[in-house]
Write an enzyme that holds these catalytic residues in place. Sequence first.
Site, PDB file in Angstrom:
ATOM      1  N   TYR A  77       0.965  -1.114  -0.039  1.00  0.00           N
ATOM      2  CA  TYR A  77      -0.037  -0.044   0.029  1.00  0.00           C
ATOM      3  C   TYR A  77       0.743   1.192   0.149  1.00  0.00           C
ATOM      4  O   TYR A  77       1.826   1.090   0.295  1.00  0.00           O
ATOM      5  CB  TYR A  77      -1.178  -0.073   1.120  1.00  0.00           C
ATOM      6  CG  TYR A  77      -0.750  -0.180   2.597  1.00  0.00           C
ATOM      7  CD1 TYR A  77       0.494  -0.006   3.219  1.00  0.00           C
ATOM      8  CD2 TYR A  77      -1.763  -0.651   3.404  1.00  0.00           C
ATOM      9  CE1 TYR A  77       0.802  -0.066   4.352  1.00  0.00           C
ATOM     10  CE2 TYR A  77      -1.581  -0.731   4.777  1.00  0.00           C
ATOM     11  CZ  TYR A  77      -0.332  -0.479   5.170  1.00  0.00           C
ATOM     12  OH  TYR A  77      -0.134  -0.523   6.619  1.00  0.00           O
ATOM     13  N   GLU A  78       0.149   2.403  -0.342  1.00  0.00           N
ATOM     14  CA  GLU A  78       0.955   3.764  -0.661  1.00  0.00           C
ATOM     15  C   GLU A  78       1.874   3.472  -1.707  1.00  0.00           C
ATOM     16  O   GLU A  78       3.023   3.976  -1.713  1.00  0.00           O
ATOM     17  CB  GLU A  78       1.502   4.225   0.724  1.00  0.00           C
ATOM     18  CG  GLU A  78       0.448   4.832   1.749  1.00  0.00           C
ATOM     19  CD  GLU A  78      -0.248   5.909   1.117  1.00  0.00           C
ATOM     20  OE1 GLU A  78      -0.105   6.353   0.236  1.00  0.00           O
ATOM     21  OE2 GLU A  78      -1.704   6.062   1.738  1.00  0.00           O
ATOM     22  N   GLY A  79       1.932   2.623  -2.548  1.00  0.00           N
ATOM     23  CA  GLY A  79       2.646   2.438  -3.884  1.00  0.00           C
ATOM     24  C   GLY A  79       3.446   1.430  -3.446  1.00  0.00           C
ATOM     25  O   GLY A  79       4.285   1.440  -2.662  1.00  0.00           O
ATOM     26  N   GLN A  98       7.377   2.517  -6.336  1.00  0.00           N
ATOM     27  CA  GLN A  98       8.430   3.217  -5.469  1.00  0.00           C
ATOM     28  C   GLN A  98       9.754   3.392  -6.349  1.00  0.00           C
ATOM     29  O   GLN A  98      10.574   4.261  -6.930  1.00  0.00           O
ATOM     30  CB  GLN A  98       8.910   2.846  -4.304  1.00  0.00           C
ATOM     31  CG  GLN A  98       7.853   2.405  -3.165  1.00  0.00           C
ATOM     32  CD  GLN A  98       7.013   3.869  -3.079  1.00  0.00           C
ATOM     33  OE1 GLN A  98       7.551   4.897  -2.893  1.00  0.00           O
ATOM     34  NE2 GLN A  98       5.853   3.863  -2.836  1.00  0.00           N
TER      35      GLN A  98
END
Lengths: 598, 249
Positions: free
Chosen positions: A439-441, A446
């Site tokens: 999650y969050e990329g 990244q």
Amino acid sequence: MSTYTAPMKDMQFVLHELAGLDAIARLPGYGDVSTELVDAVLEGAATFSGEVWGPLNKVGDQQGLKRHDDGRVTTPKGFVEAYAKFVESGWNGLRFDPAFGGQGLPKLVDTAVMEMWNASNMAFSMAPLLTQGAIEAVFLRGSDAQKQRYLHKMVSGEWTGTMNLTEPQAGSDLGLIRSKATPEGDHYRIQGQKIFISFGEHDLTDNIVHLVLARTPTAPEGVKGISLFLVPKFLVNDDGSLGERNDVRCVSIEHKMGIHASPTAVLAFGDGPGAIGYLIGEENRGLEYMFIMMNEARFGVGVQGLGVAELAYQQALAHAKDRVQGKDATAPKGPSVPIIRHPDVRRMLMSMKSRVEAMRALAYVVAAMFDQAHRASDDAERNAAHAGVDLLIPILKGWCTETGVEVASTGIQIHGGMGFIEETGAAQHLRDARITTIYEGTTGIQANDLIGRKVLRDGGRSMQALLSQIDAVCEQLEAGDDAQLHAIGARLREGSKSLADSVRWILATGMQDLNAVLAGAVPFLHLCGVVCGGWQMGRAALAAQRKLAAGDGDAAFYRAKVATARFFADQDLSRARGLAEATMHAGASTMALAEEQF
Amino acid sequence: MKILVAVKRVVDYNVKVRVKADGTGVDIANVKMSMNPFDEIAVEEAVRLKEKGVASEIVAVSCGVAQCQETLRTAMAIGADRGILVETGDELQPLAVAKLLKALVEQEKPALVILGKQAIDDDCNQTGQMLAALLGRPQGTFASKVEVEDGRVRVTREVDGGLETVSLATPAVVTTDLRLNEPRYVTLPNIMKAKKKPLAVLKPADLGVDVAPRLETLSVREPSGRKAGVKVADVAALVDKLKNEAKVI
């Protein structure tokens, strides 16, 4: 049963010796922050995390959540009381503006405290993490009226916040969002379905402030047509009291691999007349606002990786000291010994310990850069800090979460067969950590961000600045006549060269053969991670050696720090060359097969 | 009414203490220090009395090295209004602390002095009693309940075989037992406020007290390790051992 004790000594060491707490405390606006105050804050948070959050970690994992037929979601036993204590104790407002009831402390201090929440109970810590993200959005882009109406209760934690981005067809690609926002007087009516909404519904607070991405009727296609709306679960009257229930319902919660106590909701907006939502900022700029918070959010998840790794280490260490099995290899006729005497178990413990310490050092150093980027009085200093944050965020997020998973897995290995048994509690850390690389990329995202935006787009300038900082540490390590520091310095030098080679190759190749560069993006991210970790452990060894030479403080701790840095250099940093090779040669084969050949 | 609370900085209860190699004491270098848990209960009780409207001001006092200021800040984060440190690097024995507290009581004139019944480092359990004797005032030790009514303090005491309730005229000295209350978690806003509360630093000489130790420590040793057990043949042998060897029955 795994219990958590905040590693105060190492936290203090990193705060003071590596992240420069004293310099951060001197930044404009942090006038009241003294060492004694920070100590007292950390003590308070350590007690709270160890005694309130920690004991609920396993309970939350085992009991999980319950969604009732009317859409209510109830949290595991003890969570409502613990959350009430958390709010009462004022921890949620630690870094926020005193004008809204916060304490205005630096992000650096907040990071150490967040590490404690994450480590003691990662599922629970999702509630404040998401709330803080929502506060940030309203604070930065909300109107004054919106701030006055919502921020006080969000800063105190009396209301939690959520981030509603994902839809079934729009995951990493938010341009595909379909939720609709139709203007109606001073507000909008929101309709659509959102998935993967952490703490989207729960019984910890009497209101939830959802931040929702949706499209207005006139919005252009794709990412440029997305707006951000504030949609409270209960509408808020002018006097601050709660009004009508808004048209947003939790239709289900997910059954997940880990973080069982964190409700991941599917939210239906506007099954009835449409949920009332208030535009934040301007129309069509929603994604841009989300990106402002992206660094913070990704940083927060990186710290989760660190936190879970610390907890896994503490549990594995306790087991290794307690479990008696086999003889000391050098004394085969002697008594059976605790497994911590066996070199391979020791290797695993050292790998956990050294990685945790490297992650902590990097995370706190980046946190200090956030503070400098926001508060430094000098423009050049602020800009440099900003560039540093931008470059290091994908590295921190990607590397700390991937490493967190590896450390949690090593923790299971130390437990042997018992580690595979759920009752032992070691498996929970791996299951909890596993979401952090997603999650969050994801790690892949990244790595692409690192190569595309942070290396190629700026022509490698930020990376060059980083490399020269690393090389300066190499020089210091090589300067004296300390054999340990020399050994660490040589490894760091080799790591820095490997990184520099890879960056040169990326810059030279990226323009003609983007696929080749992207195929090696994740090995490149790992390379950056170990070199940055080695950089910080090199600094740690230097600081520890200085303290030892001065005869100042706890010599045993400093000697352990030097040995731990040496272990990291020999065992992790030594892989830099291999990772550089993997980066530069991934293109030769990764894309070689035709799709039909799979 | 004013309450004076005495707090001592001790080795944290989680730390496994080690005796110094030369046997002169325990090693406290680089060891985590905290407020004596019984004193934390004392502060909590004072704060509860203030929250009930019984107490008007709480003064926390600590005697010892400069770092005791941290302990006083903790007391102020729990809710004490101000702090007084009697600073000295000398070894302080219970009698010296009792004399220092007596001098402060005469200055501050509190209606109630609350102390922990003992400190977890030396386990002396003397300071409160000595203070009451020096002041010539009533004492209620090992308190598990404290109620203030009509200028008197009702103290429920934990004694062998049960509970005893005493009624004391004020000013009085109360020492706390474990079951008196459960101290609260300090809140972040109160930690922040604590640093702004007044903290006065005095020297023993300012109070005219000679703190020189009256007792001499000859040596400090680790307790001997637990001895291995033995198997007994039958119940008769067990009873015999309990009677004649252990002399417990």
